[in-house]
Design a protein around this motif. Structure first.
Motif, PDB file in Angstrom:
ATOM      1  N   GLY A 151      42.607  51.974  44.478  1.00 50.05           N
ATOM      2  CA  GLY A 151      43.294  51.155  43.495  1.00 50.05           C
ATOM      3  C   GLY A 151      44.064  49.967  44.059  1.00 50.05           C
ATOM      4  O   GLY A 151      44.986  49.426  43.515  1.00 50.05           O
ATOM      5  N   THR A 152      43.622  49.383  45.052  1.00 46.76           N
ATOM      6  CA  THR A 152      44.267  48.296  45.687  1.00 46.76           C
ATOM      7  C   THR A 152      43.265  47.251  46.105  1.00 46.76           C
ATOM      8  O   THR A 152      41.867  47.584  46.073  1.00 46.76           O
ATOM      9  CB  THR A 152      44.916  48.628  47.174  1.00 46.76           C
ATOM     10  OG1 THR A 152      43.847  48.963  48.082  1.00 46.76           O
ATOM     11  CG2 THR A 152      45.683  49.817  47.001  1.00 46.76           C
ATOM     12  N   PRO A 153      43.493  46.017  46.407  1.00 50.39           N
ATOM     13  CA  PRO A 153      42.215  45.144  46.661  1.00 50.39           C
ATOM     14  C   PRO A 153      41.471  45.400  47.838  1.00 50.39           C
ATOM     15  O   PRO A 153      40.517  44.711  48.011  1.00 50.39           O
ATOM     16  CB  PRO A 153      43.060  43.790  46.964  1.00 50.39           C
ATOM     17  CG  PRO A 153      44.352  43.940  46.071  1.00 50.39           C
ATOM     18  CD  PRO A 153      44.754  45.742  46.304  1.00 50.39           C
ATOM     19  N   ALA A 154      42.105  46.430  48.712  1.00 51.64           N
ATOM     20  CA  ALA A 154      41.280  46.598  50.013  1.00 51.64           C
ATOM     21  C   ALA A 154      40.256  47.685  49.767  1.00 51.64           C
ATOM     22  O   ALA A 154      39.064  47.808  50.481  1.00 51.64           O
ATOM     23  CB  ALA A 154      42.315  47.626  51.164  1.00 51.64           C
ATOM     24  N   PHE A 155      39.954  48.036  48.345  1.00 55.32           N
ATOM     25  CA  PHE A 155      38.692  48.818  47.908  1.00 55.32           C
ATOM     26  C   PHE A 155      38.324  48.257  46.727  1.00 55.32           C
ATOM     27  O   PHE A 155      38.583  48.696  45.495  1.00 55.32           O
ATOM     28  CB  PHE A 155      39.122  50.151  47.808  1.00 55.32           C
ATOM     29  CG  PHE A 155      37.837  51.042  47.586  1.00 55.32           C
ATOM     30  CD1 PHE A 155      37.689  51.743  48.784  1.00 55.32           C
ATOM     31  CD2 PHE A 155      37.229  51.389  46.514  1.00 55.32           C
ATOM     32  CE1 PHE A 155      36.370  52.699  48.935  1.00 55.32           C
ATOM     33  CE2 PHE A 155      36.208  52.134  46.392  1.00 55.32           C
ATOM     34  CZ  PHE A 155      35.809  52.831  47.566  1.00 55.32           C
ATOM     35  N   PRO A 156      37.454  46.951  46.838  1.00 53.89           N
ATOM     36  CA  PRO A 156      36.843  46.417  45.627  1.00 53.89           C
ATOM     37  C   PRO A 156      35.773  47.234  45.055  1.00 53.89           C
ATOM     38  O   PRO A 156      34.920  47.619  46.005  1.00 53.89           O
ATOM     39  CB  PRO A 156      36.513  45.007  46.043  1.00 53.89           C
ATOM     40  CG  PRO A 156      36.188  45.158  47.543  1.00 53.89           C
ATOM     41  CD  PRO A 156      37.267  46.434  48.048  1.00 53.89           C
ATOM     42  N   THR A 157      35.661  47.217  43.953  1.00 53.27           N
ATOM     43  CA  THR A 157      34.482  48.142  43.331  1.00 53.27           C
ATOM     44  C   THR A 157      33.285  47.098  42.784  1.00 53.27           C
ATOM     45  O   THR A 157      31.976  47.478  42.371  1.00 53.27           O
ATOM     46  CB  THR A 157      35.055  48.690  41.761  1.00 53.27           C
ATOM     47  OG1 THR A 157      35.438  47.549  40.954  1.00 53.27           O
ATOM     48  CG2 THR A 157      35.930  49.779  41.933  1.00 53.27           C
ATOM     49  N   THR A 158      33.550  45.749  43.413  1.00 51.70           N
ATOM     50  CA  THR A 158      32.422  44.716  42.976  1.00 51.70           C
ATOM     51  C   THR A 158      31.068  45.126  44.084  1.00 51.70           C
ATOM     52  O   THR A 158      30.225  44.088  43.987  1.00 51.70           O
ATOM     53  CB  THR A 158      32.881  43.263  43.241  1.00 51.70           C
ATOM     54  OG1 THR A 158      33.643  43.132  44.258  1.00 51.70           O
ATOM     55  CG2 THR A 158      33.784  43.314  41.893  1.00 51.70           C
ATOM     56  N   SER A 159      31.534  45.775  45.216  1.00 53.19           N
ATOM     57  CA  SER A 159      30.566  45.761  46.379  1.00 53.19           C
ATOM     58  C   SER A 159      29.892  47.059  46.027  1.00 53.19           C
ATOM     59  O   SER A 159      28.728  47.330  46.795  1.00 53.19           O
ATOM     60  CB  SER A 159      31.016  46.064  47.503  1.00 53.19           C
ATOM     61  OG  SER A 159      32.238  47.140  47.657  1.00 53.19           O
ATOM     62  N   PHE A 160      29.805  47.641  44.871  1.00 52.55           N
ATOM     63  CA  PHE A 160      28.844  49.169  44.478  1.00 52.55           C
ATOM     64  C   PHE A 160      27.395  48.596  44.228  1.00 52.55           C
ATOM     65  O   PHE A 160      27.326  47.515  43.645  1.00 52.55           O
ATOM     66  CB  PHE A 160      29.455  49.853  43.309  1.00 52.55           C
ATOM     67  CG  PHE A 160      30.754  50.511  43.505  1.00 52.55           C
ATOM     68  CD1 PHE A 160      31.294  50.572  44.946  1.00 52.55           C
ATOM     69  CD2 PHE A 160      31.460  51.147  42.663  1.00 52.55           C
ATOM     70  CE1 PHE A 160      32.539  51.099  45.167  1.00 52.55           C
ATOM     71  CE2 PHE A 160      32.646  51.691  42.618  1.00 52.55           C
ATOM     72  CZ  PHE A 160      33.265  51.564  43.876  1.00 52.55           C
ATOM     73  N   GLN A 161      26.637  49.334  44.859  1.00 53.51           N
ATOM     74  CA  GLN A 161      25.361  49.006  44.574  1.00 53.51           C
ATOM     75  C   GLN A 161      24.639  50.056  43.618  1.00 53.51           C
ATOM     76  O   GLN A 161      23.705  49.727  43.064  1.00 53.51           O
ATOM     77  CB  GLN A 161      24.472  49.345  45.986  1.00 53.51           C
ATOM     78  CG  GLN A 161      24.660  48.410  47.093  1.00 53.51           C
ATOM     79  CD  GLN A 161      24.173  48.671  48.473  1.00 53.51           C
ATOM     80  OE1 GLN A 161      23.873  49.670  48.920  1.00 53.51           O
ATOM     81  NE2 GLN A 161      23.620  47.454  49.157  1.00 53.51           N
ATOM     82  N   SER A 162      25.305  51.100  43.377  1.00 53.26           N
ATOM     83  CA  SER A 162      25.004  52.045  42.505  1.00 53.26           C
ATOM     84  C   SER A 162      26.320  52.803  42.170  1.00 53.26           C
ATOM     85  O   SER A 162      27.057  52.857  43.108  1.00 53.26           O
ATOM     86  CB  SER A 162      23.773  52.692  42.687  1.00 53.26           C
ATOM     87  OG  SER A 162      24.239  53.897  43.610  1.00 53.26           O
TER      88      SER A 162
END
Length: 258
Positions: A151-162
Protein backbone atom coordinates in the motif's frame (compact mmCIF):
# COMPACT_ATOMS: atom_id res chain seq x y z
CA UNK A 1 26.34 -30.31 10.82
CA UNK A 2 26.24 -29.04 7.22
CA UNK A 3 26.38 -25.27 6.90
CA UNK A 4 23.20 -23.61 5.69
CA UNK A 5 22.97 -21.56 2.53
CA UNK A 6 21.04 -18.32 2.83
CA UNK A 7 17.35 -18.41 1.99
CA UNK A 8 14.63 -15.88 2.75
CA UNK A 9 15.22 -16.30 6.49
CA UNK A 10 11.62 -15.52 7.32
CA UNK A 11 11.45 -12.14 5.62
CA UNK A 12 9.25 -10.71 2.93
CA UNK A 13 11.59 -7.83 2.28
CA UNK A 14 12.12 -7.09 -1.42
CA UNK A 15 15.49 -6.14 -2.86
CA UNK A 16 15.88 -2.60 -4.15
CA UNK A 17 16.66 -3.81 -7.66
CA UNK A 18 13.47 -5.82 -7.69
CA UNK A 19 11.37 -2.92 -6.48
CA UNK A 20 12.83 -0.74 -9.20
CA UNK A 21 11.95 -3.20 -11.97
CA UNK A 22 10.68 -1.54 -15.16
CA UNK A 23 6.95 -0.93 -15.16
CA UNK A 24 4.82 -3.09 -17.42
CA UNK A 25 1.34 -2.54 -18.73
CA UNK A 26 -0.66 -4.76 -16.41
CA UNK A 27 -3.96 -4.11 -18.17
CA UNK A 28 -2.57 -5.41 -21.49
CA UNK A 29 -0.90 -8.51 -20.04
CA UNK A 30 -3.13 -11.61 -20.07
CA UNK A 31 -1.10 -13.02 -17.18
CA UNK A 32 -2.30 -10.18 -14.97
CA UNK A 33 -5.77 -10.49 -13.46
CA UNK A 34 -6.93 -6.95 -12.58
CA UNK A 35 -8.98 -8.40 -9.71
CA UNK A 36 -5.79 -9.73 -8.12
CA UNK A 37 -4.14 -6.32 -8.39
CA UNK A 38 -7.21 -4.68 -6.86
CA UNK A 39 -7.18 -7.18 -3.98
CA UNK A 40 -3.55 -6.37 -3.13
CA UNK A 41 -4.24 -2.64 -3.32
CA UNK A 42 -7.24 -2.98 -1.00
CA UNK A 43 -5.15 -5.07 1.39
CA UNK A 44 -2.50 -2.34 1.38
CA UNK A 45 -5.11 0.31 2.19
CA UNK A 46 -6.44 -1.80 5.07
CA UNK A 47 -2.94 -2.19 6.50
CA UNK A 48 -2.08 1.51 6.15
CA UNK A 49 -5.33 2.46 7.91
CA UNK A 50 -4.39 0.59 11.10
CA UNK A 51 -3.26 3.05 13.83
CA UNK A 52 -1.95 0.13 15.89
CA UNK A 53 -2.01 -3.65 15.91
CA UNK A 54 -0.70 -6.77 17.56
CA UNK A 55 0.11 -9.79 15.44
CA UNK A 56 1.22 -13.37 16.03
CA UNK A 57 2.47 -15.37 13.07
CA UNK A 58 3.18 -19.09 13.02
CA UNK A 59 6.02 -19.52 10.55
CA UNK A 60 7.78 -22.30 8.72
CA UNK A 61 11.08 -21.57 6.98
CA UNK A 62 12.96 -23.85 4.61
CA UNK A 63 16.75 -23.92 4.80
CA UNK A 64 18.92 -25.65 2.22
CA UNK A 65 21.98 -27.72 3.09
CA UNK A 66 25.09 -27.63 0.91
CA UNK A 67 24.10 -30.96 -0.66
CA UNK A 68 20.67 -29.57 -1.62
CA UNK A 69 18.66 -31.25 1.14
CA UNK A 70 15.93 -29.03 2.59
CA UNK A 71 15.17 -28.52 6.26
CA UNK A 72 11.85 -27.03 7.40
CA UNK A 73 11.93 -25.26 10.76
CA UNK A 74 8.98 -23.83 12.68
CA UNK A 75 8.96 -20.52 14.50
CA UNK A 76 6.83 -17.66 15.78
CA UNK A 77 6.89 -13.95 15.01
CA UNK A 78 5.16 -11.45 17.31
CA UNK A 79 4.61 -7.81 16.39
CA UNK A 80 3.28 -4.86 18.38
CA UNK A 81 2.99 -1.72 16.27
CA UNK A 82 2.02 1.71 17.54
CA UNK A 83 1.62 4.61 15.15
CA UNK A 84 4.04 5.37 12.35
CA UNK A 85 7.33 4.97 14.18
CA UNK A 86 7.07 2.66 17.20
CA UNK A 87 7.13 -1.12 17.12
CA UNK A 88 8.34 -4.29 18.81
CA UNK A 89 9.03 -7.57 17.02
CA UNK A 90 10.01 -10.92 18.49
CA UNK A 91 11.41 -13.84 16.48
CA UNK A 92 11.23 -17.09 18.44
CA UNK A 93 12.18 -20.68 17.64
CA UNK A 94 13.97 -23.57 19.32
CA UNK A 95 17.14 -22.41 17.56
CA UNK A 96 17.03 -18.69 18.29
CA UNK A 97 15.28 -15.90 20.21
CA UNK A 98 15.57 -12.26 19.17
CA UNK A 99 13.65 -9.09 20.00
CA UNK A 100 13.82 -5.74 18.21
CA UNK A 101 12.50 -2.43 19.54
CA UNK A 102 12.13 0.81 17.60
CA UNK A 103 11.04 4.21 18.94
CA UNK A 104 11.46 6.37 15.86
CA UNK A 105 15.03 7.22 16.85
CA UNK A 106 16.82 4.13 18.18
CA UNK A 107 16.70 0.50 17.06
CA UNK A 108 17.56 -2.02 19.79
CA UNK A 109 18.34 -5.67 19.08
CA UNK A 110 18.18 -8.01 22.08
CA UNK A 111 19.01 -11.69 22.58
CA UNK A 112 17.00 -12.69 25.70
CA UNK A 113 18.63 -16.10 26.16
CA UNK A 114 22.12 -14.60 26.00
CA UNK A 115 21.21 -11.32 27.76
CA UNK A 116 23.09 -9.20 25.23
CA UNK A 117 21.72 -6.17 23.41
CA UNK A 118 22.95 -3.60 20.92
CA UNK A 119 21.56 -0.33 19.61
CA UNK A 120 21.64 1.79 16.47
CA UNK A 121 20.94 5.47 17.19
CA UNK A 122 19.99 8.52 15.16
CA UNK A 123 17.80 6.67 12.68
CA UNK A 124 15.00 9.25 12.89
CA UNK A 125 12.61 7.80 10.34
CA UNK A 126 9.27 6.04 10.12
CA UNK A 127 8.89 2.33 10.70
CA UNK A 128 8.15 1.92 7.01
CA UNK A 129 11.37 3.66 6.00
CA UNK A 130 13.40 1.69 8.54
CA UNK A 131 12.05 -1.66 7.38
CA UNK A 132 12.57 -0.68 3.74
CA UNK A 133 16.20 0.40 4.21
CA UNK A 134 17.45 -1.76 7.10
CA UNK A 135 18.73 -4.66 5.00
CA UNK A 136 21.01 -2.51 2.86
CA UNK A 137 21.99 0.09 5.47
CA UNK A 138 22.23 -2.03 8.63
CA UNK A 139 22.30 -5.65 7.51
CA UNK A 140 19.09 -6.25 9.48
CA UNK A 141 16.14 -7.98 7.81
CA UNK A 142 12.72 -7.81 9.44
CA UNK A 143 10.29 -10.71 9.28
CA UNK A 144 7.04 -9.97 7.46
CA UNK A 145 8.49 -6.66 6.30
CA UNK A 146 5.89 -6.27 3.56
CA UNK A 147 3.25 -5.57 6.21
CA UNK A 148 4.88 -2.13 6.36
CA UNK A 149 5.34 -1.79 2.57
CA UNK A 150 2.08 -2.99 1.02
CA UNK A 151 0.00 0.00 0.00
CA UNK A 152 3.01 2.32 -0.36
CA UNK A 153 5.21 3.38 -3.32
CA UNK A 154 7.86 0.96 -2.00
CA UNK A 155 5.69 -1.90 -3.24
CA UNK A 156 4.63 -1.10 -6.84
CA UNK A 157 2.24 -3.54 -8.48
CA UNK A 158 3.58 -2.59 -11.93
CA UNK A 159 6.45 -5.08 -11.59
CA UNK A 160 4.16 -8.13 -11.42
CA UNK A 161 4.89 -10.70 -14.13
CA UNK A 162 1.75 -12.65 -13.27
CA UNK A 163 -1.15 -12.17 -10.87
CA UNK A 164 -4.08 -14.51 -10.49
CA UNK A 165 -6.83 -15.55 -8.13
CA UNK A 166 -6.41 -19.17 -7.11
CA UNK A 167 -9.68 -19.61 -5.24
CA UNK A 168 -11.00 -19.37 -1.71
CA UNK A 169 -10.01 -21.01 1.56
CA UNK A 170 -11.01 -20.84 5.21
CA UNK A 171 -8.13 -20.16 7.61
CA UNK A 172 -8.86 -20.50 11.32
CA UNK A 173 -12.54 -19.88 10.64
CA UNK A 174 -11.89 -16.79 8.52
CA UNK A 175 -13.05 -16.89 4.88
CA UNK A 176 -10.20 -15.77 2.60
CA UNK A 177 -9.46 -15.27 -1.08
CA UNK A 178 -6.23 -16.86 -2.29
CA UNK A 179 -4.03 -15.01 -4.79
CA UNK A 180 -0.71 -15.91 -6.43
CA UNK A 181 1.88 -13.54 -7.91
CA UNK A 182 5.20 -13.71 -9.70
CA UNK A 183 7.80 -10.96 -9.63
CA UNK A 184 11.48 -11.03 -10.63
CA UNK A 185 13.22 -13.55 -8.38
CA UNK A 186 10.22 -14.59 -6.32
CA UNK A 187 6.82 -16.28 -6.40
CA UNK A 188 4.48 -15.36 -3.58
CA UNK A 189 0.97 -16.13 -2.46
CA UNK A 190 -1.38 -14.37 -0.07
CA UNK A 191 -4.66 -15.35 1.52
CA UNK A 192 -6.71 -12.19 2.20
CA UNK A 193 -9.56 -12.06 4.71
CA UNK A 194 -12.89 -11.17 3.14
CA UNK A 195 -13.98 -9.66 6.45
CA UNK A 196 -11.04 -7.34 7.14
CA UNK A 197 -9.00 -7.24 3.90
CA UNK A 198 -5.96 -8.12 6.01
CA UNK A 199 -3.58 -10.94 5.01
CA UNK A 200 -4.18 -14.17 6.92
CA UNK A 201 -1.43 -16.23 5.33
CA UNK A 202 1.55 -15.57 3.08
CA UNK A 203 3.93 -17.91 1.29
CA UNK A 204 7.09 -16.95 -0.58
CA UNK A 205 9.30 -19.08 -2.81
CA UNK A 206 12.72 -17.65 -3.65
CA UNK A 207 14.25 -18.15 -7.11
CA UNK A 208 17.70 -17.12 -5.87
CA UNK A 209 18.45 -20.75 -4.92
CA UNK A 210 17.80 -23.62 -7.39
CA UNK A 211 16.29 -25.58 -4.49
CA UNK A 212 13.50 -22.95 -4.32
CA UNK A 213 13.25 -22.54 -0.51
CA UNK A 214 9.85 -21.45 0.77
CA UNK A 215 8.74 -19.36 3.73
CA UNK A 216 5.17 -19.50 5.06
CA UNK A 217 3.45 -17.53 7.80
CA UNK A 218 -0.09 -17.79 9.13
CA UNK A 219 -1.14 -14.50 10.72
CA UNK A 220 -3.42 -13.97 13.72
CA UNK A 221 -4.40 -10.29 14.06
CA UNK A 222 -5.49 -8.28 17.09
CA UNK A 223 -6.37 -4.72 16.05
CA UNK A 224 -8.31 -3.89 19.23
CA UNK A 225 -5.69 -4.52 21.91
CA UNK A 226 -4.48 -1.42 23.74
CA UNK A 227 -0.80 -0.83 22.99
CA UNK A 228 1.27 1.73 24.86
CA UNK A 229 4.80 3.03 24.36
CA UNK A 230 5.83 0.84 27.31
CA UNK A 231 4.92 -2.23 25.26
CA UNK A 232 7.43 -1.30 22.57
CA UNK A 233 10.19 0.14 24.79
CA UNK A 234 13.31 -1.85 25.65
CA UNK A 235 14.19 -2.23 29.34
CA UNK A 236 17.77 -3.52 29.65
CA UNK A 237 17.56 -4.82 33.22
CA UNK A 238 20.67 -6.96 33.79
CA UNK A 239 21.44 -7.33 30.07
CA UNK A 240 24.88 -6.36 28.75
CA UNK A 241 25.31 -3.88 25.92
CA UNK A 242 27.64 -4.86 23.09
CA UNK A 243 28.80 -3.18 19.89
CA UNK A 244 26.45 -3.35 16.92
CA UNK A 245 27.40 -5.93 14.27
CA UNK A 246 25.23 -6.24 11.13
CA UNK A 247 22.96 -9.25 11.69
CA UNK A 248 23.15 -10.60 8.14
CA UNK A 249 26.93 -10.88 8.45
CA UNK A 250 26.64 -13.37 11.31
CA UNK A 251 23.33 -15.10 10.66
CA UNK A 252 24.88 -18.27 9.19
CA UNK A 253 27.20 -18.59 12.18
CA UNK A 254 24.40 -18.48 14.75
CA UNK A 255 22.25 -21.40 13.62
CA UNK A 256 22.85 -23.05 16.97
CA UNK A 257 22.69 -19.83 18.96
CA UNK A 258 20.15 -19.85 21.79
Amino acid sequence: MHSLRRCLLGTLILAAGFLAAPAASAAADPAIDPAAITAVEQMGKALRALPKFALTASTRTEYVLDDGQKLSLAGTVNYKVLGADHFFVEILSDQQHRQLFYDGHTLTLYAPRLKYYTTVDNLDRSSQALVRDAATELGVEFPLADLFLWGTPAFPTTSFQSALKVGSETIDGDATDHFAFRQPGVDWQVWISRRTNLPRQVQITSHSDPALPTYQATLDWDTRRAISTADVTFKPGDATRIAFVPAVAVVDDTAGDR
